[in-house]
Motif scaffolding. Structure first.
Motif, PDB file in Angstrom:
ATOM      1  N   VAL A   8       0.867  -1.168   0.000  1.00  0.00           N
ATOM      2  CA  VAL A   8       0.000   0.000   0.000  1.00  0.00           C
ATOM      3  C   VAL A   8       0.908   1.224   0.000  1.00  0.00           C
ATOM      4  N   SER A   9       0.778   2.042  -1.032  1.00  0.00           N
ATOM      5  CA  SER A   9       1.540   3.282  -1.138  1.00  0.00           C
ATOM      6  C   SER A   9       0.644   4.425  -0.688  1.00  0.00           C
ATOM      7  N   ILE A  10       1.147   5.196   0.253  1.00  0.00           N
ATOM      8  CA  ILE A  10       0.347   6.260   0.863  1.00  0.00           C
ATOM      9  C   ILE A  10       1.097   7.581   0.715  1.00  0.00           C
ATOM     10  N   ILE A  11       0.393   8.611   0.270  1.00  0.00           N
ATOM     11  CA  ILE A  11       0.956   9.956   0.247  1.00  0.00           C
ATOM     12  C   ILE A  11       0.082  10.820   1.145  1.00  0.00           C
ATOM     13  N   VAL A  12       0.727  11.426   2.141  1.00  0.00           N
ATOM     14  CA  VAL A  12       0.023  12.271   3.102  1.00  0.00           C
ATOM     15  C   VAL A  12       0.364  13.726   2.781  1.00  0.00           C
ATOM     16  N   LYS A  13      -0.654  14.466   2.328  1.00  0.00           N
ATOM     17  CA  LYS A  13      -0.471  15.874   1.975  1.00  0.00           C
ATOM     18  C   LYS A  13      -0.875  16.792   3.122  1.00  0.00           C
ATOM     19  N   ASN A  14      -1.647  16.267   4.034  1.00  0.00           N
ATOM     20  CA  ASN A  14      -2.167  17.038   5.157  1.00  0.00           C
ATOM     21  C   ASN A  14      -1.532  16.506   6.439  1.00  0.00           C
ATOM     22  N   GLU A  15      -0.648  17.310   7.040  1.00  0.00           N
ATOM     23  CA  GLU A  15       0.067  16.871   8.248  1.00  0.00           C
ATOM     24  C   GLU A  15      -0.875  16.403   9.345  1.00  0.00           C
ATOM     25  N   GLU A  16      -2.010  17.040   9.456  1.00  0.00           N
ATOM     26  CA  GLU A  16      -2.957  16.693  10.508  1.00  0.00           C
ATOM     27  C   GLU A  16      -3.525  15.290  10.321  1.00  0.00           C
ATOM     28  N   ALA A  17      -3.503  14.768   9.112  1.00  0.00           N
ATOM     29  CA  ALA A  17      -4.020  13.426   8.842  1.00  0.00           C
ATOM     30  C   ALA A  17      -3.046  12.339   9.278  1.00  0.00           C
ATOM     31  N   ALA A  18      -1.799  12.696   9.554  1.00  0.00           N
ATOM     32  CA  ALA A  18      -0.785  11.704   9.920  1.00  0.00           C
ATOM     33  C   ALA A  18      -1.193  10.889  11.146  1.00  0.00           C
ATOM     34  N   VAL A  19      -1.813  11.528  12.110  1.00  0.00           N
ATOM     35  CA  VAL A  19      -2.266  10.823  13.319  1.00  0.00           C
ATOM     36  C   VAL A  19      -3.302   9.772  12.954  1.00  0.00           C
ATOM     37  N   LEU A  20      -4.245  10.132  12.081  1.00  0.00           N
ATOM     38  CA  LEU A  20      -5.282   9.184  11.666  1.00  0.00           C
ATOM     39  C   LEU A  20      -4.701   8.040  10.842  1.00  0.00           C
ATOM     40  N   VAL A  21      -3.723   8.344   9.998  1.00  0.00           N
ATOM     41  CA  VAL A  21      -3.046   7.300   9.211  1.00  0.00           C
ATOM     42  C   VAL A  21      -2.389   6.305  10.154  1.00  0.00           C
ATOM     43  N   GLY A  64      -8.994   1.605   1.308  1.00  0.00           N
ATOM     44  CA  GLY A  64     -10.205   2.410   1.210  1.00  0.00           C
ATOM     45  C   GLY A  64     -10.345   3.395   2.360  1.00  0.00           C
ATOM     46  N   LYS A  65     -10.079   2.930   3.571  1.00  0.00           N
ATOM     47  CA  LYS A  65     -10.172   3.808   4.741  1.00  0.00           C
ATOM     48  C   LYS A  65      -9.132   4.915   4.670  1.00  0.00           C
ATOM     49  N   LEU A  66      -7.926   4.578   4.207  1.00  0.00           N
ATOM     50  CA  LEU A  66      -6.888   5.595   4.063  1.00  0.00           C
ATOM     51  C   LEU A  66      -7.297   6.632   3.025  1.00  0.00           C
ATOM     52  N   GLY A  67      -7.839   6.166   1.912  1.00  0.00           N
ATOM     53  CA  GLY A  67      -8.233   7.066   0.829  1.00  0.00           C
ATOM     54  C   GLY A  67      -9.372   8.001   1.182  1.00  0.00           C
ATOM     55  N   MET A  68     -10.143   7.659   2.198  1.00  0.00           N
ATOM     56  CA  MET A  68     -11.244   8.523   2.628  1.00  0.00           C
ATOM     57  C   MET A  68     -10.786   9.666   3.527  1.00  0.00           C
ATOM     58  N   LEU A  69      -9.540   9.595   3.996  1.00  0.00           N
ATOM     59  CA  LEU A  69      -9.030  10.655   4.863  1.00  0.00           C
ATOM     60  C   LEU A  69      -8.683  11.891   4.031  1.00  0.00           C
ATOM     61  N   GLU A  70      -9.018  13.043   4.551  1.00  0.00           N
ATOM     62  CA  GLU A  70      -8.731  14.314   3.882  1.00  0.00           C
ATOM     63  C   GLU A  70      -7.221  14.503   3.738  1.00  0.00           C
ATOM     64  N   GLY A  71      -6.771  14.734   2.516  1.00  0.00           N
ATOM     65  CA  GLY A  71      -5.352  14.985   2.276  1.00  0.00           C
ATOM     66  C   GLY A  71      -4.490  13.742   2.205  1.00  0.00           C
ATOM     67  N   VAL A  72      -5.122  12.562   2.023  1.00  0.00           N
ATOM     68  CA  VAL A  72      -4.385  11.299   1.949  1.00  0.00           C
ATOM     69  C   VAL A  72      -4.777  10.573   0.665  1.00  0.00           C
ATOM     70  N   SER A  73      -3.757  10.073  -0.050  1.00  0.00           N
ATOM     71  CA  SER A  73      -3.991   9.237  -1.236  1.00  0.00           C
ATOM     72  C   SER A  73      -3.378   7.865  -0.954  1.00  0.00           C
ATOM     73  N   ALA A  74      -4.059   6.810  -1.390  1.00  0.00           N
ATOM     74  CA  ALA A  74      -3.550   5.451  -1.169  1.00  0.00           C
ATOM     75  C   ALA A  74      -3.865   4.587  -2.382  1.00  0.00           C
ATOM     76  N   LYS A  75      -2.874   3.811  -2.779  1.00  0.00           N
ATOM     77  CA  LYS A  75      -3.026   2.848  -3.877  1.00  0.00           C
ATOM     78  C   LYS A  75      -2.419   1.536  -3.433  1.00  0.00           C
ATOM     79  N   THR A  76      -2.984   0.436  -3.923  1.00  0.00           N
ATOM     80  CA  THR A  76      -2.530  -0.888  -3.518  1.00  0.00           C
ATOM     81  C   THR A  76      -2.129  -1.721  -4.733  1.00  0.00           C
ATOM     82  N   LEU A  77      -1.007  -2.384  -4.599  1.00  0.00           N
ATOM     83  CA  LEU A  77      -0.540  -3.354  -5.598  1.00  0.00           C
ATOM     84  C   LEU A  77      -0.514  -4.703  -4.907  1.00  0.00           C
ATOM     85  N   THR A  78      -1.177  -5.701  -5.499  1.00  0.00           N
ATOM     86  CA  THR A  78      -1.335  -7.005  -4.861  1.00  0.00           C
ATOM     87  C   THR A  78      -0.890  -8.120  -5.813  1.00  0.00           C
TER      88      THR A  78
END
Length: 81
Positions: A8-21, A64-78
């Protein structure tokens, strides 16, 4: 359901979302093989790669849960082994 290895590749653009991630990653800790995080200070983002060994629905749920967070993008390779 059969386990699969996923990244799972995650990009966090919103620092405040880091806690939720991190809370979500903790919730799925039993499936995490390893993780690597890189702060990209020049761009103001954080990049996280997480390797999972889990059933497909678990990997999809985390992504999916990660992608729903504001300022977070997530993609999965399986891959099915």
């Amino acid at each position: 359901m059969e386990n699969r290895v996923s990244v799972v590749s995650i990009i966090v653009k919103n620092e405040e979302a880091a806690v939720l991630v991190n809370e979500l990653l903790h919730e799925f800790r039993n499936y995490i093989v390893g993780r690597m995080g890189l702060p990209y200070r020049d761009r103001g983002i954080s990049i996280i790669s997480v390797v999972l060994d889990a059933p497909g629905d678990i990997s999809s749920s985390l992504s999916g849960k990660l992608g729903m967070l504001e300022g977070v993008s997530a993609k999965t390779l399986t891959v099915k082994l």
